[in-house]
Write a protein that holds these residues in place. Structure first.
Motif, PDB file in Angstrom:
ATOM      1  N   PRO A 133       0.936  -1.314   0.049  1.00  0.00           N
ATOM      2  CA  PRO A 133       0.139   0.066   0.152  1.00  0.00           C
ATOM      3  C   PRO A 133       0.942   1.278   0.092  1.00  0.00           C
ATOM      4  N   VAL A 134       0.246   2.255  -0.936  1.00  0.00           N
ATOM      5  CA  VAL A 134       1.303   3.454  -0.951  1.00  0.00           C
ATOM      6  C   VAL A 134       0.396   4.676  -0.628  1.00  0.00           C
ATOM      7  N   ILE A 135       0.878   5.591   0.100  1.00  0.00           N
ATOM      8  CA  ILE A 135       0.340   7.015   0.385  1.00  0.00           C
ATOM      9  C   ILE A 135       1.395   7.947  -0.437  1.00  0.00           C
ATOM     10  N   ILE A 136       1.012   8.877  -1.148  1.00  0.00           N
ATOM     11  CA  ILE A 136       1.684   9.864  -2.221  1.00  0.00           C
ATOM     12  C   ILE A 136       1.781  11.293  -1.149  1.00  0.00           C
ATOM     13  N   PHE A 137       2.806  11.877  -1.028  1.00  0.00           N
ATOM     14  CA  PHE A 137       2.724  13.070  -0.440  1.00  0.00           C
ATOM     15  C   PHE A 137       3.540  14.034  -1.491  1.00  0.00           C
ATOM     16  N   PHE A 238     -12.588   7.557  -1.728  1.00  0.00           N
ATOM     17  CA  PHE A 238     -11.440   6.836  -1.140  1.00  0.00           C
ATOM     18  C   PHE A 238     -12.074   5.312  -0.568  1.00  0.00           C
ATOM     19  N   ASN A 239     -11.429   4.218  -0.987  1.00  0.00           N
ATOM     20  CA  ASN A 239     -11.728   2.985  -0.519  1.00  0.00           C
ATOM     21  C   ASN A 239     -10.464   2.237  -0.054  1.00  0.00           C
ATOM     22  N   ARG A 240     -10.680   1.967   1.530  1.00  0.00           N
ATOM     23  CA  ARG A 240      -9.467   1.654   2.239  1.00  0.00           C
ATOM     24  C   ARG A 240      -9.193   0.276   1.691  1.00  0.00           C
ATOM     25  N   GLU A 241     -10.036  -0.563   1.460  1.00  0.00           N
ATOM     26  CA  GLU A 241      -9.713  -2.053   0.977  1.00  0.00           C
ATOM     27  C   GLU A 241      -8.867  -1.914  -0.232  1.00  0.00           C
ATOM     28  N   ALA A 242      -9.084  -0.836  -1.258  1.00  0.00           N
ATOM     29  CA  ALA A 242      -8.360  -0.865  -2.317  1.00  0.00           C
ATOM     30  C   ALA A 242      -6.932  -0.218  -2.055  1.00  0.00           C
ATOM     31  N   TYR A 243      -6.966   0.632  -1.179  1.00  0.00           N
ATOM     32  CA  TYR A 243      -5.590   1.255  -1.165  1.00  0.00           C
ATOM     33  C   TYR A 243      -4.482  -0.150  -0.268  1.00  0.00           C
ATOM     34  N   LEU A 244      -5.401  -0.995   0.612  1.00  0.00           N
ATOM     35  CA  LEU A 244      -4.632  -1.760   1.213  1.00  0.00           C
ATOM     36  C   LEU A 244      -4.094  -2.945   0.371  1.00  0.00           C
ATOM     37  N   GLU A 245      -4.873  -3.242  -0.746  1.00  0.00           N
ATOM     38  CA  GLU A 245      -4.518  -4.207  -1.744  1.00  0.00           C
ATOM     39  C   GLU A 245      -3.280  -3.441  -2.750  1.00  0.00           C
ATOM     40  N   GLN A 263       0.856  17.062   9.253  1.00  0.00           N
ATOM     41  CA  GLN A 263      -0.181  16.393  10.242  1.00  0.00           C
ATOM     42  C   GLN A 263      -1.259  15.566   9.690  1.00  0.00           C
ATOM     43  N   GLU A 264      -1.871  16.181   8.558  1.00  0.00           N
ATOM     44  CA  GLU A 264      -3.004  15.409   7.895  1.00  0.00           C
ATOM     45  C   GLU A 264      -2.440  14.090   7.351  1.00  0.00           C
ATOM     46  N   LEU A 265      -1.216  14.163   6.855  1.00  0.00           N
ATOM     47  CA  LEU A 265      -0.608  12.948   6.393  1.00  0.00           C
ATOM     48  C   LEU A 265      -0.335  11.934   7.453  1.00  0.00           C
ATOM     49  N   LEU A 266       0.169  12.379   8.844  1.00  0.00           N
ATOM     50  CA  LEU A 266       0.292  11.419   9.763  1.00  0.00           C
ATOM     51  C   LEU A 266      -1.020  11.009  10.366  1.00  0.00           C
ATOM     52  N   ASP A 267      -1.955  11.820  10.729  1.00  0.00           N
ATOM     53  CA  ASP A 267      -3.224  11.360  11.054  1.00  0.00           C
ATOM     54  C   ASP A 267      -3.978  10.292  10.226  1.00  0.00           C
ATOM     55  N   THR A 268      -3.788  10.519   8.975  1.00  0.00           N
ATOM     56  CA  THR A 268      -4.567   9.678   8.140  1.00  0.00           C
ATOM     57  C   THR A 268      -3.723   8.252   8.016  1.00  0.00           C
ATOM     58  N   PHE A 269      -2.326   8.593   7.899  1.00  0.00           N
ATOM     59  CA  PHE A 269      -1.507   7.394   7.852  1.00  0.00           C
ATOM     60  C   PHE A 269      -2.027   6.347   9.103  1.00  0.00           C
ATOM     61  N   ILE A 270      -2.006   7.127  10.088  1.00  0.00           N
ATOM     62  CA  ILE A 270      -2.377   5.943  11.554  1.00  0.00           C
ATOM     63  C   ILE A 270      -3.625   5.313  11.096  1.00  0.00           C
ATOM     64  N   GLU A 271      -4.688   6.066  10.587  1.00  0.00           N
ATOM     65  CA  GLU A 271      -6.123   5.559  10.535  1.00  0.00           C
ATOM     66  C   GLU A 271      -5.979   4.784   9.585  1.00  0.00           C
ATOM     67  N   ILE A 272      -5.268   4.770   8.401  1.00  0.00           N
ATOM     68  CA  ILE A 272      -5.684   3.820   7.362  1.00  0.00           C
ATOM     69  C   ILE A 272      -4.492   2.667   7.027  1.00  0.00           C
ATOM     70  N   SER A 273      -3.366   3.081   7.460  1.00  0.00           N
ATOM     71  CA  SER A 273      -2.055   1.922   6.984  1.00  0.00           C
ATOM     72  C   SER A 273      -2.365   0.731   7.827  1.00  0.00           C
ATOM     73  N   PRO A 274      -1.929  -0.207   7.047  1.00  0.00           N
ATOM     74  CA  PRO A 274      -1.990  -1.732   7.523  1.00  0.00           C
ATOM     75  C   PRO A 274      -1.182  -2.039   8.750  1.00  0.00           C
ATOM     76  N   SER A 275      -1.738  -2.916   9.821  1.00  0.00           N
ATOM     77  CA  SER A 275      -0.981  -3.383  10.806  1.00  0.00           C
ATOM     78  C   SER A 275       0.101  -4.512  10.208  1.00  0.00           C
ATOM     79  N   PRO A 276       0.857  -4.846  10.827  1.00  0.00           N
ATOM     80  CA  PRO A 276       1.718  -5.526  10.364  1.00  0.00           C
ATOM     81  C   PRO A 276       1.103  -6.852   9.569  1.00  0.00           C
ATOM     82  N   ILE A 277       1.536  -7.286   8.311  1.00  0.00           N
ATOM     83  CA  ILE A 277       1.078  -8.156   7.496  1.00  0.00           C
ATOM     84  C   ILE A 277       2.068  -9.331   7.574  1.00  0.00           C
TER      85      ILE A 277
END
Ligand code: G4P
Length: 531
Positions: A133-137, A238-245, A263-277
């Protein structure tokens, strides 16, 4: 704490970027926001400055810094965030690829003026191999850059991934007013601020609120409304499942050096990014929740003090709980080891830890037992699959300048290639050693380290190979005739696999044509299936 809670709490990721896009700056700002450091400037620039390719002090510094900043961990929003550092210099790209095997997601930093650059594309290719999964800044919005829609098109086009903006810039460069947080529906106003975090967030629930006009002016307010309309029309929600895939990348805009949009980046990252896979091994898929410990080595770092030859092997924990002083099974060597001083790296501090959980990275002191890709388990015979080695791009023959030191040279080059600094191919007759890398700089590093750490004096003679291809087949007759015909261009890699050193694309094509039963692999991927 139960294992499952520890796993759920962790977020292990890497920040990747083309050099100079702002990776170091963003890393530092995340640490600042996460409270891991108090002032900006605490994280040293982890890159060899452009002009200093021959400056060995810089190389040494780089090595020192990258040990210190290999893993930066901090707590934020109830999560433990582990940032795995990746080298900034393109000649160390292989290191970065390997580190990407140890993360669960990435943040990709883009310079808004340069858009997608060569290194960005390569790094994304590696992410796509594992559907990371990728977040772009999009960084440097305080400077004049490309139009935001043009950038989004370029990202989709060149990176072959769908994008979804979650914040949206108002103006750019001198006219940069701030970002509108589409996700939270509030407005964050820009004020250049390099040292502190201090932002003015105005909550605007209704875009037609005249307050918007008062704050950013009529022209910008109208433009923002129009652009947000377009976004709604063009991009799916925005679809979190699609991001996680790994199918869609949320996009943020900001200016790292000014603490803006971070701040926006970090807050959203915490919310949507995957826990260890979990990870795929040659035996089975291993879930992080598996009760038995397992992990793999993705990076090896030589000790900076040449008097102590020990190294640090970085182990990513995949499953179970790692404990200090407990015996674990080194699968490749079929031996058991225990580790009295496993180390964790918290920002700049190192400390010995008693236990670690999936998603964590621990440093293990090693006297030469580890290679990149090695797996530790509680006894199970399985090896994790990593990123394969790619064919090197530059080849040189290693020449010994001091016959009395050939043992040291041999040991040195073996250990350095175990660390993944370069690949080595051995040719007959005479055990001639061909060293292959992706960048010129590694040869300088190797030569410098061989003399300083092993007392072995050497020289490199350029070889005009175009590619190294691993050769496999079931047809022994054809293989024998190939070996007979191409003997001068054949070598063995360190695991005794046959490698064809092709001088040109044409000669490689010819070989493929003449020996249709042979397969010429451009990466060492095939080893994973045969291991
Ligand atoms: P890297 O690790 O990706 O290679 O990039 P790094 O963070 O070192 O940033 C590269 C340059 O870009 C640095 O300037 C940094 O200050 C600048 N930079 C980072 N973020 C922003 C931003 O949001 N806006 C602007 N305008 N510049 C930004 P430098 O001159 O190379 O180094 P320094 O002397 O400023 O440290």
């Amino acid at each position: 704490m139960k294992n499952s809670e520890s796993i759920e709490k962790r977020r292990t990721f890497g920040i990747i970027a083309h050099p100079d896009a702002g990776k170091t700056t963003l890393t530092e700002k995340l640490l600042l926001f996460g409270g891991a450091i108090q002032t900006a400037g605490a994280v040293k620039n982890n890159k060899i400055k452009k002009t200093a390719t021959s400056d060995f002090m810089e190389i040494e510094k780089q090595r020192g810094i990258s040990v210190a900043t290999s893993v930066m961990a901090f707590e934020y929003g109830g999560k433990q965030v582990n940032i795995l550092d990746t080298p900034g210099h393109k000649d160390f790209a292989e290191d970065t690829y390997r580190t990407l095997t140890a993360v669960d997601s990435v943040i990709l930093v883009i310079d808004c003026a340069n858009g997608v650059e060569s290194q960005t594309e390569k790094l994304m290719e590696v992410c796509r191999m594992r559907n990371t999964p990728v977040i772009i800044f999009v960084n440097k919005m305080d400077r004049e850059g490309k139009d935001a829609f043009t950038l989004l098109d370029e990202l989709e086009d060149k990176l072959d991934i769908k994008v979804r903006p979650l914040t949206w810039p108002i103006g750019m460069g001198d006219r940069f007013k701030g970002v509108y947080n589409i996700y939270e529906q509030n407005l964050n106003l820009f004020q250049a601020n390099k040292t502190k975090r201090e932002e003015e967030i105005v909550s605007i629930k209704d875009l037609n609120d005249p307050q918007l006009n008062d704050i950013v002016g009529d022209a910008f307010a109208d433009e923002l409304r129009e652009e947000l309309d377009i976004i709604d029309g063009v991009y799916d929600n925005f679809n979190r499942e699609a991001y996680l895939e790994g199918k869609v990348a949320p996009v943020f805009f900001g200016s790292a050096v000014n603490n803006f949009g971070v701040q926006e980046l970090l807050d959203t990252f915490i919310e949507i990014s995957p826990s260890p896979i979990g990870r795929e091994s040659d035996a089975r898929y291993v879930e992080p929740g598996d009760s038995k410990f397992s992990g793999f080595v993705f990076k090896i770092h030589a000790n900076l003090d040449p008097k102590h030859r020990d190294r640090i092997a970085f182990l990513r924990i995949v499953s179970g709980k790692f404990e200090r002083n407990k015996f674990y099974h080194h699968v490749r060597l079929d031996k058991n080891f225990k580790f009295p001083n496993p180390t964790s790296f918290m920002a700049q501090d190192k400390s010995v830890i008693d236990e670690a959980f999936p998603g964590d990275v621990v440093g293990l002191y090693d006297t030469g037992n580890f290679k990149i890709g090695d797996t530790l388990t509680e006894g199970e015979k399985m090896m994790y699959k990593g990123i394969p080695s790619f064919s090197p791009e530059i080849f040189m023959e290693l020449e010994n300048l001091d016959p009395l030191k050939s043992k040291q040279l041999d040991k040195g080059i073996h250990q350095l290639t175990d660390e993944g600094v370069a690949q080595m191919f051995i040719m007959q007759p005479g055990n001639r050693k061909i060293v292959g890398t992706v960048g010129q700089l590694q040869f300088e590093v190797i030569q410098h380290r061989l003399i300083n750490e092993y007392g072995a004096n050497c020289r490199f003679a350029p070889k005009n190979y175009f590619k190294a291809c691993w050769v496999t087949t079931d047809n022994k007759t054809q293989l024998d005739s190939f070996i007979k015909a191409k003997g001068n261009y054949l070598a063995k890699d360190k695991d005794d696999n046959l490698v064809f050193l092709a001088e040109t694309q044409f000669l490689l094509n010819m070989a493929e044509q003449d020996y249709p039963e042979l397969t010429f692999h451009k990466t060492s991927d095939f080893k994973l299936e045969t291991r």
